[in-house]
Design a protein around this motif. Structure first.
Motif, PDB file in Angstrom:
ATOM      1  N   UNK A 128      80.022 -35.178  61.325  1.00  0.00           N
ATOM      2  CA  UNK A 128      80.497 -36.304  60.508  1.00  0.00           C
ATOM      3  C   UNK A 128      80.043 -37.639  61.102  1.00  0.00           C
ATOM      4  N   UNK A 129      80.269 -37.814  62.407  1.00  0.00           N
ATOM      5  CA  UNK A 129      79.973 -39.103  63.045  1.00  0.00           C
ATOM      6  C   UNK A 129      78.476 -39.377  63.123  1.00  0.00           C
ATOM      7  N   UNK A 130      77.675 -38.367  63.451  1.00  0.00           N
ATOM      8  CA  UNK A 130      76.229 -38.564  63.550  1.00  0.00           C
ATOM      9  C   UNK A 130      75.634 -38.893  62.192  1.00  0.00           C
ATOM     10  N   UNK A 131      76.105 -38.175  61.165  1.00  0.00           N
ATOM     11  CA  UNK A 131      75.601 -38.414  59.814  1.00  0.00           C
ATOM     12  C   UNK A 131      75.933 -39.845  59.373  1.00  0.00           C
ATOM     13  N   UNK A 132      77.168 -40.251  59.609  1.00  0.00           N
ATOM     14  CA  UNK A 132      77.588 -41.592  59.183  1.00  0.00           C
ATOM     15  C   UNK A 132      76.822 -42.673  59.946  1.00  0.00           C
ATOM     16  N   UNK A 133      76.688 -42.500  61.265  1.00  0.00           N
ATOM     17  CA  UNK A 133      75.983 -43.498  62.080  1.00  0.00           C
ATOM     18  C   UNK A 133      74.521 -43.621  61.662  1.00  0.00           C
ATOM     19  N   UNK A 134      73.883 -42.506  61.359  1.00  0.00           N
ATOM     20  CA  UNK A 134      72.485 -42.554  60.920  1.00  0.00           C
ATOM     21  C   UNK A 134      72.364 -43.233  59.557  1.00  0.00           C
ATOM     22  N   UNK A 135      73.389 -43.047  58.697  1.00  0.00           N
ATOM     23  CA  UNK A 135      73.376 -43.636  57.359  1.00  0.00           C
ATOM     24  C   UNK A 135      73.465 -45.162  57.414  1.00  0.00           C
ATOM     25  N   UNK A 136      74.322 -45.710  58.278  1.00  0.00           N
ATOM     26  CA  UNK A 136      74.519 -47.160  58.320  1.00  0.00           C
ATOM     27  C   UNK A 136      73.520 -47.872  59.236  1.00  0.00           C
ATOM     28  N   UNK A 137      72.719 -47.104  59.977  1.00  0.00           N
ATOM     29  CA  UNK A 137      71.780 -47.717  60.920  1.00  0.00           C
ATOM     30  C   UNK A 137      70.551 -48.285  60.226  1.00  0.00           C
ATOM     31  N   UNK A 138      70.060 -49.373  60.778  1.00  0.00           N
ATOM     32  CA  UNK A 138      68.810 -49.975  60.316  1.00  0.00           C
ATOM     33  C   UNK A 138      67.653 -49.031  60.587  1.00  0.00           C
ATOM     34  N   UNK A 139      67.661 -48.422  61.765  1.00  0.00           N
ATOM     35  CA  UNK A 139      66.651 -47.433  62.157  1.00  0.00           C
ATOM     36  C   UNK A 139      67.336 -46.315  62.930  1.00  0.00           C
ATOM     37  N   UNK A 140      66.762 -45.120  62.820  1.00  0.00           N
ATOM     38  CA  UNK A 140      67.216 -43.986  63.615  1.00  0.00           C
ATOM     39  C   UNK A 140      66.079 -43.600  64.551  1.00  0.00           C
ATOM     40  N   UNK A 141      66.415 -43.485  65.809  1.00  0.00           N
ATOM     41  CA  UNK A 141      65.427 -43.181  66.837  1.00  0.00           C
ATOM     42  C   UNK A 141      65.684 -41.778  67.391  1.00  0.00           C
ATOM     43  N   UNK A 142      64.621 -41.062  67.720  1.00  0.00           N
ATOM     44  CA  UNK A 142      64.767 -39.769  68.378  1.00  0.00           C
ATOM     45  C   UNK A 142      63.601 -39.565  69.338  1.00  0.00           C
ATOM     46  N   UNK A 143      63.570 -38.387  70.011  1.00  0.00           N
ATOM     47  CA  UNK A 143      62.634 -38.227  71.129  1.00  0.00           C
ATOM     48  C   UNK A 143      61.550 -37.175  70.927  1.00  0.00           C
ATOM     49  N   UNK A 144      61.605 -36.439  69.817  1.00  0.00           N
ATOM     50  CA  UNK A 144      60.596 -35.410  69.588  1.00  0.00           C
ATOM     51  C   UNK A 144      60.393 -35.181  68.098  1.00  0.00           C
ATOM     52  N   UNK A 145      59.256 -34.607  67.754  1.00  0.00           N
ATOM     53  CA  UNK A 145      58.982 -34.252  66.359  1.00  0.00           C
ATOM     54  C   UNK A 145      59.995 -33.228  65.867  1.00  0.00           C
ATOM     55  N   UNK A 146      60.338 -32.285  66.725  1.00  0.00           N
ATOM     56  CA  UNK A 146      61.330 -31.274  66.374  1.00  0.00           C
ATOM     57  C   UNK A 146      62.644 -31.922  65.952  1.00  0.00           C
ATOM     58  N   UNK A 147      63.119 -32.885  66.738  1.00  0.00           N
ATOM     59  CA  UNK A 147      64.385 -33.549  66.421  1.00  0.00           C
ATOM     60  C   UNK A 147      64.277 -34.414  65.173  1.00  0.00           C
ATOM     61  N   UNK A 148      63.132 -35.055  64.970  1.00  0.00           N
ATOM     62  CA  UNK A 148      62.947 -35.881  63.771  1.00  0.00           C
ATOM     63  C   UNK A 148      63.063 -35.026  62.516  1.00  0.00           C
ATOM     64  N   UNK A 149      62.411 -33.892  62.506  1.00  0.00           N
ATOM     65  CA  UNK A 149      62.468 -32.990  61.354  1.00  0.00           C
ATOM     66  C   UNK A 149      63.903 -32.505  61.120  1.00  0.00           C
ATOM     67  N   UNK A 150      64.572 -32.186  62.217  1.00  0.00           N
ATOM     68  CA  UNK A 150      65.951 -31.696  62.133  1.00  0.00           C
ATOM     69  C   UNK A 150      66.887 -32.759  61.561  1.00  0.00           C
ATOM     70  N   UNK A 151      66.743 -34.001  62.021  1.00  0.00           N
ATOM     71  CA  UNK A 151      67.593 -35.104  61.551  1.00  0.00           C
ATOM     72  C   UNK A 151      67.334 -35.403  60.079  1.00  0.00           C
ATOM     73  N   UNK A 152      66.062 -35.479  59.712  1.00  0.00           N
ATOM     74  CA  UNK A 152      65.706 -35.765  58.316  1.00  0.00           C
ATOM     75  C   UNK A 152      66.249 -34.701  57.381  1.00  0.00           C
ATOM     76  N   UNK A 153      66.175 -33.453  57.801  1.00  0.00           N
ATOM     77  CA  UNK A 153      66.627 -32.346  56.967  1.00  0.00           C
ATOM     78  C   UNK A 153      68.145 -32.289  56.878  1.00  0.00           C
ATOM     79  N   UNK A 154      68.827 -32.422  58.009  1.00  0.00           N
ATOM     80  CA  UNK A 154      70.289 -32.282  58.042  1.00  0.00           C
ATOM     81  C   UNK A 154      71.006 -33.443  57.360  1.00  0.00           C
ATOM     82  N   UNK A 155      70.485 -34.664  57.529  1.00  0.00           N
ATOM     83  CA  UNK A 155      71.168 -35.847  57.024  1.00  0.00           C
ATOM     84  C   UNK A 155      70.488 -36.488  55.816  1.00  0.00           C
ATOM     85  N   UNK A 156      69.423 -35.845  55.324  1.00  0.00           N
ATOM     86  CA  UNK A 156      68.692 -36.326  54.141  1.00  0.00           C
ATOM     87  C   UNK A 156      68.246 -37.786  54.303  1.00  0.00           C
ATOM     88  N   UNK A 157      67.635 -38.077  55.446  1.00  0.00           N
ATOM     89  CA  UNK A 157      67.143 -39.418  55.751  1.00  0.00           C
ATOM     90  C   UNK A 157      65.647 -39.475  55.501  1.00  0.00           C
TER      91      UNK A 157
END
Length: 365
Positions: A128-157
């Motif tokens: 809940x908290x990660x999804x909400x924080x990513x939604x209200x953020x100007x930018x979302x930062x991560x450290x790997x391609x694997x994590x970027x794909x995971x975040x985009x898929x899970x939170x529809x960003x």
């Protein structure tokens, strides 16, 4: 001149990837953008000064509350308005109400990808908290391609909202250390090393089991683990508790070492093994390889991107493959030329200045 507020509470905690990230990234950012001001919020001024004390554009602010969530939703609002902050950078979650441009670094979503490694409560709250924080953020930062794909898929960003600043290896790992050998019961080049805090997903039991099956203790090779026991690994504990004292004396565990001891231990190991089942990145195998040490590394999740390990990349779910590769590399070490090439590749691809320049450009510092 821009003013940036940094959630640096990880400086107060134990050694882990998020702490390495804040230290490495901001050492470079502070150097590359001397015209901007950076305000770091954490509890310990001593910890802050040990890392950023020599930078004139870095300022310490003591956390008001020990509870991080309460602090985010009280003190941080005051600081943003009082210092007229342009951008606030958070780790995983930020305040509930956006009052300036938020940049949130989400290192991984392993609790969503591998929920069986975490408690139901842990997964529920963070989802809940990660999804909400990513939604209200100007930018979302991560450290790997694997994590970027995971975040985009899970939170529809949208992909363009997420940017990658890879973790990197500190320049200290490329320097020669002439410190005295500090480990009385270990001999250089006579041990296998794994550095990681203990959790079931870190898969310590795979390495211990292979060490026992191959009877490497009979060849004078010891096994060394470094890291705090964050979560109980039942499989590891069961294996270890069944051993005789004659075998146990060949297995070492250090809860924590200082930076110099860690680098000495890394530089002089016969082999560094990283059998983790799930990582948002995986810094330790890069640090070992940067020091021109032979590294066997898991090839799943974000670690699949470390293809320069070639045949020493292994599937941590394939026990037979792992034991065969471990046996082969113990009997026939990798040649120095190959180790030099891997080190050079890591130095070029994973350095903090490169990641800092990406961060600076993406958030327009």
């Amino acid at each position: 001149m821009k003013k940036i507020l940094v959630d640096a509470h990880v400086l107060d905690g134990e050694f882990q990837g998020t702490k390495t990230f804040i230290i490495g990234l901001y050492k470079s950012i502070l150097k590359l953008t001397p015209q901007s001001k950076y305000y770091f919020v954490c509890r310990s001024k001593k910890n802050f000064e040990a890392v950023f004390g020599n930078y004139s554009n870095a300022y310490f602010i003591k956390s008001t509350f020990h509870n991080h969530f309460i602090n985010l939703n009280t003190q941080f609002y005051f600081l943003i308005f009082f210092y007229k902050i342009d951008i606030a950078h958070f780790q995983y979650i930020g305040p509930l109400v956006p009052v300036c441009k938020y940049v949130t670094t989400i290192h991984d979503l392993l609790f969503i990808e591998y929920p069986f490694f975490f408690s139901v409560k842990y997964v529920f709250i963070r989802k809940i908290l990660f999804r909400y924080s990513s939604f209200i953020s100007y930018k979302v930062n991560t450290v790997s391609t694997h994590s970027k794909i995971s975040i985009a898929d899970a939170f529809k960003i949208q992909n363009q909202k997420i940017f990658i600043t890879p973790n990197a290896v500190d320049e200290q790992f490329y320097k020669i250390d002439h410190s005295a050998w500090p480990f009385s019961n270990l001999d250089p080049q006579k041990y296998i090393l794994y550095i990681s805090r203990f959790e079931p997903r870190k898969n310590h039991h795979l390495l211990l089991n292979a060490y026992l099956n191959l009877k490497l203790y009979e060849k004078g090779i010891k096994l060394v683990f470094v890291g705090k026991k964050s979560l109980k690994n039942i499989k590891f504990e069961y294996l270890y508790n069944q051993l005789s004292q004659n075998i146990k004396i060949n297995i070492f565990h250090f809860e924590q070492l200082d930076d110099v001891q860690m680098r000495i231990l890394l530089k002089n190991t016969k082999l560094f093994v990283y059998p983790s089942l799930a990582e948002g990145f995986g810094i330790p195998p890069l640090e070992a390889a940067a020091m021109k040490v032979t590294v066997m590394c898991s090839n799943v999740t974000a670690m699949s991107e470390f293809n320069f390990f070639e045949d020493l990349h292994f599937n941590p779910y394939d026990i037979s493959e792992f034991e065969l590769k471990l046996k082969n590399v113990v009997e026939k070490p990798v040649d120095k030329e190959k180790l030099n090439l891997i080190s050079q590749t890591i130095q070029k691809k994973y350095n903090w200045d490169t990641s800092a320049k990406i961060f600076i450009k993406e958030i327009n510092l």
